[in-house]
Design an enzyme around this catalytic site. Structure first.
Site, short mmCIF file in Angstrom:
data_model
loop_
_atom_site.label_atom_id
_atom_site.label_comp_id
_atom_site.label_asym_id
_atom_site.label_seq_id
_atom_site.Cartn_x
_atom_site.Cartn_y
_atom_site.Cartn_z
N TYR A 142 0.90 -1.06 -0.05
CA TYR A 142 -0.14 0.04 -0.01
C TYR A 142 0.85 1.43 0.18
CZ TYR A 142 -2.94 -3.81 1.57
OH TYR A 142 -3.82 -4.80 1.65
N HIS A 143 1.87 1.45 -0.91
CA HIS A 143 2.58 2.45 -1.03
C HIS A 143 2.79 2.98 -2.36
CE1 HIS A 143 5.20 0.61 2.51
NE2 HIS A 143 4.19 1.24 2.84
N PRO A 144 1.53 2.94 -3.30
CA PRO A 144 1.61 3.35 -4.80
C PRO A 144 1.96 4.88 -4.56
CG PRO A 144 -0.71 3.22 -3.95
CD PRO A 144 0.26 2.77 -2.69
#
Length: 516
Positions: free
Chosen positions: A428-430
């Site tokens: 969840y680090h886009p």
């Protein structure tokens, strides 16, 4: 994965994804920001951004706060979890046995092991809403509207001046007009979606959608994300893991609620954090390619009864056959995270309906180097598991073969390659979907002051603007971007740096009005 899709969570709440994350405080490697600078982004070198990391920080470790890399007194509380299992020290000792330094991974060098710090205050989550918004809530120039969906940015098609936003609340459409500019902070999925819906994006794609073009830019391109290999779990014969029964009981709840202490304060069960280089044995080279999130429990069954496997999108049959037997067993686990993904994806509109999710194409592992790096990371995890610190706990791999990989020779390169292709998850680090770059960079969407090219009065302030992902969890870097943006905005309107002369072109109505 269920439905052959990955789950991508979004923080649609005050404080954004800082309300949902594992709270880990990691800034990235100094070289990440030096590379931004080399790409032509003036003002974004490491020494420039370090000031903004420190500006927001209130580090509760006095030994760190006294160093040149940290500070105290900012809005954002940063500290270690007040509770540690014996596994925390075992992880750190294992790192030392592997030859790594134990030090501040947000300091002079990133490579090494550390008991992680996080955005926690008195044992509880310190989201950006708690840190920044709550102290400002009584300001007369702040108005927060909840349960509202912004549907478009309003831009004059003749002058290209941004004059407000369109939004929907309780099925009623409203407009907000602005005196100066709009700041778009909707995240790396929704920011590009809103830009494209508003006529800013790839000309060909907008034409296909029937959207009039205002600025032809590479919006939605350059999508990057940190992915991790899931399922690496080791059984131990000592009763010290964060199992459901030990973490969630009356004593733990009372300890957390009354004192901000106990096992419920551990950030996502992660008690060890490491940054390693899987390709070079020279530990003095500070160029890690893998982050290890080391958990005092199961990364699959979950910490404290949270069904992580569901969040990961695993099929129930897969979980039952592979991992159910480890439920409530004493285990530790590792998620190796790819820090420098070479694969690039994109975000496209599905339709012109702003309530319909956009198409997300992460294109994970399409670059061979990404897969090779993750395979190499498995060896590093095994090296860690074989250290004396962990072997004395009876550490032994939970070695149930993946159904689709059973025909391959066990523990060979091909075997791990197969496993990675079956169980790799987003951390969840886009980012990168509204790339920052100088004027001569044809792939750039915003300039180094975060203003959108070809449009007046519009900035993007979130992880969309990252030219390349920072090699760390993205919460702290996004807060840094916001701190730096705040100073640039103030400098613009105090006439310290040039601004577009367009005030005479727009109506000056700083109010909300309902569409009639």
């Amino acid at each position: 994965m269920d439905d052959k899709r990955c789950n991508w969570a979004r923080g649609k709440v005050l404080g954004g994804s800082s309300v949902l994350n594992n709270m880990l405080y990691a800034r990235g490697n100094p070289n990440d920001y030096e590379n931004w600078l080399k790409q032509g982004n003036l003002g974004w070198g490491y020494n420039d951004v370090l000031h903004y990391f420190k500006k927001s920080e209130d580090n509760k470790d006095s030994s760190l706060a006294r160093t040149p890399y940290h500070s105290a007194g900012g809005y954002l509380t940063v500290s270690e979890a007040p509770y540690k299992t014996p596994l925390a020290e075992a992880f750190i000792s294992a790192g030392q046995e592997m030859g790594y330094d134990i030090h501040d991974i947000n300091g002079q060098n990133q490579t090494g092991f550390m008991i992680p710090q996080g955005t926690i205050r008195n044992g509880s989550r310190c989201s950006t809403a708690k840190a920044f918004l709550r102290p400002a809530r009584l300001r007369k120039n702040l108005h927060v509207i909840l349960n509202t969906m912004v549907t478009r940015i309003k831009i004059d098609p003749i002058t290209n001046v941004t004059f407000g936003v369109e939004m929907v609340k309780n099925n009623i459409t409203y407009y907000v007009q602005v005196r100066k500019e709009v700041l778009l902070s909707a995240g790396p999925i929704n920011s590009p979606q809103l830009l494209m819906l508003s006529g800013i994006g790839p000309k060909k794609h907008l034409a296909e959608m029937g959207i009039p073009i205002i600025s032809d830019l590479s919006v939605g391109k350059n999508l990057q994300d940190h992915i991790g290999f899931g399922g690496l779990m080791f059984l131990i014969d000592k009763k010290m893991s964060l199992t459901h029964k030990r973490r969630e009981n009356l004593n733990s709840l009372l300890s957390y609620a009354s004192m901000g202490e106990g096992p419920l304060t551990v950030m996502g069960g992660i008690e060890g954090m490491a940054f390693i280089n899987t390709i070079s044995s020279n530990l003095s080279e500070d160029l890690p390619d893998i982050e290890l999130n080391i958990m005092s429990g199961s990364s699959v069954s979950g910490i404290g009864g949270i069904k992580t496997w569901k969040a990961h999108g695993l099929k129930e049959m897969f979980y039952q056959s592979m991992y159910k037997l480890t439920l409530d067993k004493d285990v530790w686990s590792v998620i190796p995270i790819l820090l420098k993904p070479k694969s690039r994806g994109e975000i496209l509109l599905q339709s012109t309906n702003p309530f319909e999710y956009p198409k997300i194409f992460p294109n994970y592992l399409t670059d061979r180097e990404d897969l090779d790096t993750l395979v190499r990371s498995v060896k590093s995890v095994f090296d860690m598991s074989r250290t004396g610190s962990l072997l004395k706990l009876g550490s032994d791999l939970h070695d149930v073969p993946f159904c689709s990989c059973q025909t391959l020779p066990w523990h060979t390169y091909a075997y791990w390659e197969c496993m990675i292709q079956h169980y790799t998850v987003s951390t969840y680090h886009p980012g990168g979907t509204a790339k920052m770059g100088p004027k001569w960079d044809k792939t750039a969407v915003v300039d180094p002051t975060l203003q959108v090219y070809g449009v007046y009065g519009l900035r993007v302030v979130d992880s969309s603007i990252m030219p390349t992902l920072v090699g760390a969890n993205s919460n702290a870097p996004v807060i840094m971007i916001a701190e730096k943006a705040a100073d640039m905005i103030k400098a613009t309107w105090r006439n310290e740096i040039p601004k577009h002369n367009y005030n005479d072109k727009i109506a000056l109505y700083p109010r909300i009005y309902q569409r009639i």
